[in-house]
Design an enzyme around this catalytic site. Structure first.
Site, PDB file in Angstrom:
ATOM      1  N   ASP A 156       0.823  -1.209   0.000  1.00 29.16           N
ATOM      2  CA  ASP A 156       0.000   0.000   0.000  1.00 29.16           C
ATOM      3  C   ASP A 156       0.859   1.262   0.000  1.00 29.16           C
ATOM      4  O   ASP A 156       1.552   1.549   0.969  1.00 29.16           O
ATOM      5  CB  ASP A 156      -0.908  -0.012   1.229  1.00 29.16           C
ATOM      6  CG  ASP A 156      -1.990   1.054   1.179  1.00 29.16           C
ATOM      7  OD1 ASP A 156      -2.029   1.815   0.192  1.00 29.16           O
ATOM      8  OD2 ASP A 156      -2.788   1.134   2.114  1.00 29.16           O
ATOM      9  N   ASP A 202      -2.314   5.678  -6.221  1.00 29.70           N
ATOM     10  CA  ASP A 202      -2.452   4.832  -5.044  1.00 29.70           C
ATOM     11  C   ASP A 202      -2.539   3.366  -5.447  1.00 29.70           C
ATOM     12  O   ASP A 202      -3.362   2.993  -6.280  1.00 29.70           O
ATOM     13  CB  ASP A 202      -3.715   5.248  -4.285  1.00 29.70           C
ATOM     14  CG  ASP A 202      -3.931   4.455  -3.005  1.00 29.70           C
ATOM     15  OD1 ASP A 202      -2.933   4.078  -2.368  1.00 29.70           O
ATOM     16  OD2 ASP A 202      -5.099   4.223  -2.646  1.00 29.70           O
TER      17      ASP A 202
END
Length: 513
Positions: free
Chosen positions: A168, A387
């Protein structure tokens, strides 16, 4: 997953089989040259599941790549490879009702994350080496862990435990679930729980350490809290630093801030990093599927990128594969790229109000091979977040309308179908073996162009092709933060150079060797 401003991973991807072909579109844009758009032909026989095998080679492939030759693979030096696999819905039951419910849940989770990344939400809140090297780790599909994020495997405690964690870029603190986690305080995971007692190098971070205060606050939005454990015997009492990280969708992890030796790149050839600061989670809940925890690749001091900057120079990259069979890679340091186009860089933008996130600027776009430059007020008006933990790209309403309308104009020969969850532009492709799909090309600040791979354009809802949707969505308001999600990053080498403050993109058929 961004702490207090992002959700954890659970994101969708279907497998898309695509032979690439056809046409170029010319549009104006930043950089003093036209934006080049493309189209692709998709084979619907293998469109279901996230990703697609390339069928066209030779001259047709050369056309798609601008007739550029594949660059020779450079020799590897000091490289450790971590596997990274892409999402696949191949394990989702074929039953239409079960599949529908499953996909809706995953897209709902993705929407929660995207909303949590907006600034108006409650914003989330080493080993010193003398020489640079590179570590490359395999990234794997997270679907069997009931998450649509990408996952990789790390070793903790000098190889005492192999743990699959979600990768992440929107989070900083790396954490895993630890014993004595119980079913009442932790979620079920596929790997065995990490047992600190089984590691000779594990140590709790003391309360007076800088990591417990300023660093933890920057990473999670809240400083650590202190508690004394143990009795007053010969060993004496000891203070431990406790962390608490909350994500925007309600997920959270709480536990002891600790250090241990972490291995990257597989047990046999892992690059060992001593004194790595991570969270040993004792109470965890949320959308983490069956993964053991989360790897934080954000920008603050506690991220894996920052903790290894002395060794790897603050550079990392990944390549997210588009087929269920392929395995991509996460590279720390300068990897041995296998890109088929040169890496094109754009400025990495920092937002002081959201220090962990990576932003860039999109100044224009084009769709397919038949239209001109898109006109929308949202181009260049706000920073765009890139992202790895959000699946579906979210665009400003004005930009989304322009993209959707041009896509629909060029795709009008196919009958429409009802929308699905956050996806409002869907088609019935059940009567077709192949479809020609217009591709989205984004012009970035500085003139870099990024064309979404055909695998990232369509999301298959129904396996028979009767409901296939444009894999992008609109934000609710023009002033919200647009997000480039991982679905639209497939088959790209995405390079994050935190020292040079730039982000690069290149075409690459992701493979882990």
């Amino acid at each position: 997953m961004a702490a207090a401003a992002s959700s954890s991973p659970a994101r969708p991807l279907l497998r898309v089989l695509l032979p690439l072909v056809v046409a170029a579109l010319v549009a104006g844009g930043d950089g003093g040259r036209p934006v080049v758009g493309k189209s692709a032909v998709l084979s619907l026989k293998e469109l279901d599941g996230f990703g697609a095998a390339r069928k066209n080679t030779g001259s047709r492939r050369a056309e798609m790549l601008g007739e550029q030759k594949k660059r020779a693979k450079p020799p590897r030096t000091s490289t450790t490879v971590l596997e990274l696999k892409h999402h696949s819905l191949s394990t989702v039951p074929d039953d239409p009702v079960t599949r529908d419910r499953y996909l809706r849940r995953l897209l709902s989770a993705d929407e929660a994350r995207a909303n949590s990344l907006q600034p108006r939400s409650n914003s989330r809140a080493s080993t010193t080496q003398s020489s640079q090297g590179a570590a490359e780790v395999p990234l794997t599909s997270g679907i069997k862990f009931q998450t649509l994020n990408y996952v990789t495997t790390i070793q903790l405690g000098g190889g005492a435990a192999n743990l699959t964690v979600i990768v992440d870029t929107g989070s900083d603190l790396t954490w895993v679930q630890c014993k004595p986690c119980s079913s009442s305080s932790c979620y079920a995971q596929r790997d065995p729980l990490f047992d600190p007692a089984g590691s000779a190098t594990y140590a709790a971070v003391p309360c007076n350490a800088s990591a417990c205060a300023a660093s933890l606050k920057a990473a999670t939005g809240a400083p650590g809290s202190c508690a004394t454990t143990g009795g007053g015997g010969s060993g004496g009492a000891s203070e431990k630093c406790y962390y608490a990280v909350a994500y925007g969708d309600g997920s959270f992890s709480r536990g002891v801030l600790a250090t241990d030796t972490v291995g990257l790149g597989g047990a046999a050839a892992a690059a060992s990093l001593e004194g790595f600061v991570f969270g040993c989670g004792l109470s965890n809940r949320g959308l983490f599927g069956g993964a053991a925890g989360l790897m934080g690749l954000g920008r603050t001091a506690l991220s894996l990128v920052s903790q290894t900057a002395a060794r790897y120079g603050g550079v990392f990259s990944y390549c997210l594969p588009a087929t269920t069979a392929a395995t991509g890679s996460l590279s720390l340091g300068e990897p041995s790229y296998r890109n088929t186009t040169p890496v094109a860089y754009t400025r990495m933008i920092a937002d002081p109000s959201q220090p962990p996130f990576y932003f860039l600027n999109v100044t224009g776009a084009a769709v397919g091979g038949e239209g001109g430059p898109l006109a929308a007020s949202g181009f260049g008006a706000a920073n765009v977040l890139i992202d790895s933990g959000t699946v579906i790209t979210r665009l400003a309403p004005s930009v989304y309308r322009a993209v959707r309308d041009e896509f629909a104009r060029q795709f009008k020969q196919y009958p429409s179908a009802p929308g699905f969850s956050i996806l409002d532009t869907c088609y019935d492709l059940s009567g077709h073996d192949e479809v020609k799909v217009p591709l989205l090309t984004l012009r970035l600040e500085g003139g870099a162009d990024v064309t979404v791979d055909a695998a990232g354009m369509l999301f298959v809802v129904k396996k028979d092709g009767s409901q296939v949707c444009l894999a992008m969505a609109s934000l609710s308001y023009e002033d919200q933060t647009p997000i480039i999600g991982n679905y639209q990053q497939k088959n790209k080498r995405v390079v994050y150079d935190t020292v040079g403050s730039r982000i690069g993109f290149a075409d690459e058929e992701c493979s882990f060797v």
